[in-house]
Design a protein around this motif. Structure first.
Motif, PDB file in Angstrom:
ATOM      1  N   ILE A 251       0.825  -1.207   0.000  1.00  3.65           N
ATOM      2  CA  ILE A 251       0.000   0.000   0.000  1.00  3.65           C
ATOM      3  C   ILE A 251       0.859   1.257   0.000  1.00  3.65           C
ATOM      4  O   ILE A 251       1.896   1.310   0.668  1.00  3.65           O
ATOM      5  CB  ILE A 251      -0.914  -0.026   1.250  1.00  3.65           C
ATOM      6  CG1 ILE A 251      -2.025  -1.059   1.034  1.00  3.65           C
ATOM      7  CG2 ILE A 251      -1.514   1.337   1.539  1.00  3.65           C
ATOM      8  CD1 ILE A 251      -2.912  -1.249   2.251  1.00  3.65           C
ATOM      9  N   TYR A 252       0.430   2.247  -0.758  1.00  2.00           N
ATOM     10  CA  TYR A 252       1.105   3.545  -0.687  1.00  2.00           C
ATOM     11  C   TYR A 252       0.071   4.659  -0.808  1.00  2.00           C
ATOM     12  O   TYR A 252      -1.090   4.414  -1.134  1.00  2.00           O
ATOM     13  CB  TYR A 252       2.187   3.665  -1.777  1.00  2.00           C
ATOM     14  CG  TYR A 252       1.649   3.722  -3.187  1.00  2.00           C
ATOM     15  CD1 TYR A 252       1.256   2.570  -3.857  1.00  2.00           C
ATOM     16  CD2 TYR A 252       1.515   4.939  -3.852  1.00  2.00           C
ATOM     17  CE1 TYR A 252       0.756   2.621  -5.147  1.00  2.00           C
ATOM     18  CE2 TYR A 252       1.016   5.002  -5.147  1.00  2.00           C
ATOM     19  CZ  TYR A 252       0.635   3.841  -5.791  1.00  2.00           C
ATOM     20  OH  TYR A 252       0.132   3.906  -7.061  1.00  2.00           O
ATOM     21  N   TYR A 253       0.512   5.860  -0.501  1.00  2.00           N
ATOM     22  CA  TYR A 253      -0.367   7.044  -0.517  1.00  2.00           C
ATOM     23  C   TYR A 253       0.306   8.092  -1.365  1.00  2.00           C
ATOM     24  O   TYR A 253       1.516   8.283  -1.266  1.00  2.00           O
ATOM     25  CB  TYR A 253      -0.555   7.573   0.906  1.00  2.00           C
ATOM     26  CG  TYR A 253      -1.161   6.556   1.859  1.00  2.00           C
ATOM     27  CD1 TYR A 253      -2.531   6.546   2.118  1.00  2.00           C
ATOM     28  CD2 TYR A 253      -0.363   5.609   2.494  1.00  2.00           C
ATOM     29  CE1 TYR A 253      -3.087   5.619   2.981  1.00  2.00           C
ATOM     30  CE2 TYR A 253      -0.909   4.676   3.354  1.00  2.00           C
ATOM     31  CZ  TYR A 253      -2.268   4.684   3.596  1.00  2.00           C
ATOM     32  OH  TYR A 253      -2.809   3.763   4.451  1.00  2.00           O
ATOM     33  N   ASP A 254      -0.469   8.774  -2.218  1.00  2.80           N
ATOM     34  CA  ASP A 254       0.225   9.691  -3.134  1.00  2.80           C
ATOM     35  C   ASP A 254      -0.420  11.066  -3.282  1.00  2.80           C
ATOM     36  O   ASP A 254      -0.273  11.704  -4.310  1.00  2.80           O
ATOM     37  CB  ASP A 254       0.391   9.019  -4.503  1.00  2.80           C
ATOM     38  CG  ASP A 254      -0.944   8.794  -5.208  1.00  2.80           C
ATOM     39  OD1 ASP A 254      -2.009   9.059  -4.585  1.00  2.80           O
ATOM     40  OD2 ASP A 254      -0.927   8.370  -6.379  1.00  2.80           O
ATOM     41  N   ALA A 255      -1.146  11.511  -2.267  1.00  3.09           N
ATOM     42  CA  ALA A 255      -1.694  12.863  -2.362  1.00  3.09           C
ATOM     43  C   ALA A 255      -0.559  13.876  -2.487  1.00  3.09           C
ATOM     44  O   ALA A 255       0.511  13.703  -1.907  1.00  3.09           O
ATOM     45  CB  ALA A 255      -2.543  13.186  -1.137  1.00  3.09           C
ATOM     46  N   THR A 256      -0.783  14.934  -3.267  1.00  3.77           N
ATOM     47  CA  THR A 256       0.246  15.948  -3.481  1.00  3.77           C
ATOM     48  C   THR A 256       0.155  17.027  -2.400  1.00  3.77           C
ATOM     49  O   THR A 256      -0.834  17.115  -1.668  1.00  3.77           O
ATOM     50  CB  THR A 256       0.040  16.630  -4.844  1.00  3.77           C
ATOM     51  OG1 THR A 256      -1.225  17.317  -4.812  1.00  3.77           O
ATOM     52  CG2 THR A 256       0.043  15.607  -5.970  1.00  3.77           C
ATOM     53  N   GLY A 257       1.179  17.852  -2.357  1.00  7.74           N
ATOM     54  CA  GLY A 257       1.179  18.976  -1.426  1.00  7.74           C
ATOM     55  C   GLY A 257      -0.022  19.888  -1.660  1.00  7.74           C
ATOM     56  O   GLY A 257      -0.651  20.366  -0.710  1.00  7.74           O
ATOM     57  N   ASP A 258      -0.341  20.133  -2.920  1.00  5.27           N
ATOM     58  CA  ASP A 258      -1.481  21.003  -3.233  1.00  5.27           C
ATOM     59  C   ASP A 258      -2.781  20.387  -2.724  1.00  5.27           C
ATOM     60  O   ASP A 258      -3.643  21.088  -2.190  1.00  5.27           O
ATOM     61  CB  ASP A 258      -1.591  21.238  -4.746  1.00  5.27           C
ATOM     62  CG  ASP A 258      -0.514  22.196  -5.247  1.00  5.27           C
ATOM     63  OD1 ASP A 258       0.137  22.851  -4.403  1.00  5.27           O
ATOM     64  OD2 ASP A 258      -0.326  22.273  -6.479  1.00  5.27           O
ATOM     65  N   GLU A 259      -2.924  19.073  -2.908  1.00 11.07           N
ATOM     66  CA  GLU A 259      -4.156  18.407  -2.436  1.00 11.07           C
ATOM     67  C   GLU A 259      -4.249  18.446  -0.912  1.00 11.07           C
ATOM     68  O   GLU A 259      -5.320  18.676  -0.345  1.00 11.07           O
ATOM     69  CB  GLU A 259      -4.194  16.950  -2.927  1.00 11.07           C
ATOM     70  CG  GLU A 259      -4.445  16.826  -4.422  1.00 11.07           C
ATOM     71  CD  GLU A 259      -4.143  15.422  -4.972  1.00 11.07           C
ATOM     72  OE1 GLU A 259      -4.640  15.120  -6.069  1.00 11.07           O
ATOM     73  OE2 GLU A 259      -3.413  14.644  -4.315  1.00 11.07           O
ATOM     74  N   MET A 260      -3.125  18.219  -0.242  1.00  6.33           N
ATOM     75  CA  MET A 260      -3.141  18.247   1.230  1.00  6.33           C
ATOM     76  C   MET A 260      -3.356  19.668   1.739  1.00  6.33           C
ATOM     77  O   MET A 260      -4.017  19.887   2.757  1.00  6.33           O
ATOM     78  CB  MET A 260      -1.847  17.649   1.791  1.00  6.33           C
ATOM     79  CG  MET A 260      -1.672  16.155   1.523  1.00  6.33           C
ATOM     80  SD  MET A 260      -3.062  15.129   2.077  1.00  6.33           S
ATOM     81  CE  MET A 260      -2.805  15.117   3.856  1.00  6.33           C
ATOM     82  N   ALA A 261      -2.811  20.651   1.020  1.00  2.00           N
ATOM     83  CA  ALA A 261      -3.009  22.051   1.410  1.00  2.00           C
ATOM     84  C   ALA A 261      -4.498  22.409   1.301  1.00  2.00           C
ATOM     85  O   ALA A 261      -5.074  23.024   2.210  1.00  2.00           O
ATOM     86  CB  ALA A 261      -2.171  22.965   0.519  1.00  2.00           C
ATOM     87  N   ALA A 262      -5.120  22.004   0.201  1.00  2.18           N
ATOM     88  CA  ALA A 262      -6.548  22.290   0.024  1.00  2.18           C
ATOM     89  C   ALA A 262      -7.366  21.572   1.097  1.00  2.18           C
ATOM     90  O   ALA A 262      -8.346  22.118   1.625  1.00  2.18           O
ATOM     91  CB  ALA A 262      -6.990  21.843  -1.374  1.00  2.18           C
ATOM     92  N   THR A 263      -6.946  20.359   1.444  1.00  7.66           N
ATOM     93  CA  THR A 263      -7.643  19.602   2.493  1.00  7.66           C
ATOM     94  C   THR A 263      -7.531  20.309   3.838  1.00  7.66           C
ATOM     95  O   THR A 263      -8.506  20.388   4.596  1.00  7.66           O
ATOM     96  CB  THR A 263      -7.052  18.181   2.590  1.00  7.66           C
ATOM     97  OG1 THR A 263      -7.213  17.540   1.318  1.00  7.66           O
ATOM     98  CG2 THR A 263      -7.741  17.354   3.669  1.00  7.66           C
ATOM     99  N   ALA A 264      -6.350  20.837   4.130  1.00 13.29           N
ATOM    100  CA  ALA A 264      -6.154  21.544   5.406  1.00 13.29           C
ATOM    101  C   ALA A 264      -7.103  22.735   5.506  1.00 13.29           C
ATOM    102  O   ALA A 264      -7.724  22.970   6.552  1.00 13.29           O
ATOM    103  CB  ALA A 264      -4.700  21.998   5.525  1.00 13.29           C
ATOM    104  N   ILE A 265      -7.235  23.473   4.419  1.00 13.29           N
ATOM    105  CA  ILE A 265      -8.141  24.643   4.409  1.00 13.29           C
ATOM    106  C   ILE A 265      -9.586  24.186   4.625  1.00 13.29           C
ATOM    107  O   ILE A 265     -10.344  24.789   5.398  1.00 13.29           O
ATOM    108  CB  ILE A 265      -8.018  25.393   3.059  1.00 13.29           C
ATOM    109  CG1 ILE A 265      -6.615  25.962   2.906  1.00 13.29           C
ATOM    110  CG2 ILE A 265      -9.080  26.475   2.950  1.00 13.29           C
ATOM    111  CD1 ILE A 265      -6.265  27.053   3.882  1.00 13.29           C
ATOM    112  N   ARG A 266      -9.964  23.112   3.934  1.00  7.15           N
ATOM    113  CA  ARG A 266     -11.351  22.629   4.070  1.00  7.15           C
ATOM    114  C   ARG A 266     -11.602  22.092   5.483  1.00  7.15           C
ATOM    115  O   ARG A 266     -12.686  22.260   6.033  1.00  7.15           O
ATOM    116  CB  ARG A 266     -11.627  21.548   3.019  1.00  7.15           C
ATOM    117  CG  ARG A 266     -11.638  22.092   1.588  1.00  7.15           C
ATOM    118  CD  ARG A 266     -11.727  20.965   0.572  1.00  7.15           C
ATOM    119  NE  ARG A 266     -13.060  20.367   0.529  1.00  7.15           N
ATOM    120  CZ  ARG A 266     -13.328  19.176  -0.002  1.00  7.15           C
ATOM    121  NH1 ARG A 266     -12.337  18.449  -0.520  1.00  7.15           N
ATOM    122  NH2 ARG A 266     -14.553  18.706  -0.016  1.00  7.15           N
TER     123      ARG A 266
END
Ligand SMILES: [Zn+2]
Length: 294
Positions: A251-266
């Motif tokens: 198993i691996y995870y591949d969310a990008t910095g931009d996706e995680m940044a948007a998630t943090a805001i949400r």
């Protein structure tokens, strides 16, 4: 003087750190090896991981003590090291936390089921948790984190043990999965019931970490359920780096910095006050999240 964690999380958003295990693996920890042993034998590497999260802007630094109960260390033939390795875990985090941060003393599941599904009684488990938490407090923890919980009864015992040992704030996070559109723990407990049990036991901060097969959108939806259930208590959410994917090496995870940044805001907009990361997250991803949060 820094404010206490509870006031800080009531007055704004606090960035917590991310995954430890994968960071240690990147430094040579092999699958199945006891990561806690590194607090004694590879302390420089553990401290370097903490330092990389601190430089990424994380103000809450989590001790390398997941699996640090007597019951879990016994699987590695290391039950005699509970006090030593947990105290070291807290002191290593302590060294990298500045005057505006906190050491979060990490307590994970004890590794089995409570009675009647398993053999462990609540009294025995409380003693096991107390032993670990006493050492984390002795090493300099500022708060206790009872994390990756599935069974509210286990979380409640964790809170009770922490409160018996010290006056420090206690954070409880559960791992959820989603089935039929509803978030439940592996034990089948709803988000509202899980959070309610922890708060009733005296937890100060509640929320979720990790999870099974959750997408970043799922974490936002879960955050709404947690905030709705938590009342006045600050809510913490530590998502994985997106939904897990399966590759040749597992198993691996591949969310990008931009996706995680948007998630943090949400997550922030959903009312979450402590935001960090779980599986697959890294100092680089946490830095992107912290930058977005400002
Ligand atoms: Zn995780």
């Amino acid at each position: 003087m820094k404010s206490d964690l509870l006031s800080a999380s009531r007055n704004g958003v606090v960035l917590c750190d991310g995954a430890m295990g994968t960071q240690l693996m990147a430094r040579g920890l092999t699958p199945g090896e006891c990561g806690m042993r590194w607090n004694a034998e590879r302390a420089g590497d553990v401290e370097a991981v903490h330092a990389s999260y601190a430089s990424a802007g994380c103000r809450l630094i989590t001790t390398n003590s997941f699996g640090g109960t007597r019951s879990m260390l016994a699987r590695h033939g290391a039950a005699d090291h509970v006090a030593e390795w947990n105290r070291l875990a807290a002191s290593l985090a302590r060294r990298t936390v500045g005057s505006d941060g906190w050491v979060l003393g990490d307590v994970g599941p004890f590794g089995d089921f409570l009675e009647p599904l398993g053999d462990m009684t609540e009294g025995e488990l409380e003693a096991i948790f107390r032993e670990q938490i006493e050492a984390l407090v002795a090493g300099g923890a500022d708060a206790i984190l009872v994390e990756t919980m599935s069974d509210p009864a286990e979380a409640v015992v964790g809170v009770r043990a922490a409160k018996a040992v010290s006056p420090l704030p206690v954070v409880v996070t559960y791992a959820f999965q989603k089935s039929g559109g509803i978030f439940r723990t592996m034990m089948g407990t709803s988000a509202a019931d899980a959070v309610g049990a922890a708060l009733e036991a005296g937890a100060d901060i509640v929320g979720a970490n990790c999870g099974t097969d959750l997408s970043l959108d799922d974490y936002i939806e879960l955050a709404g359920a947690l905030v709705g259930a938590a009342g006045d208590a600050p809510v913490v959410v530590q998502p994985n780096a997106g939904a897990p994917k399966t590759g040749a090496d597992g198993i691996y995870y591949d969310a990008t910095g931009d996706e995680m940044a948007a998630t943090a805001i949400r997550l922030r907009d959903a009312g979450v006050r402590i935001i960090g990361g779980c599986c697959g997250t890294s100092p680089a991803l946490l830095a992107a999240m912290g930058k977005a949060l400002g």
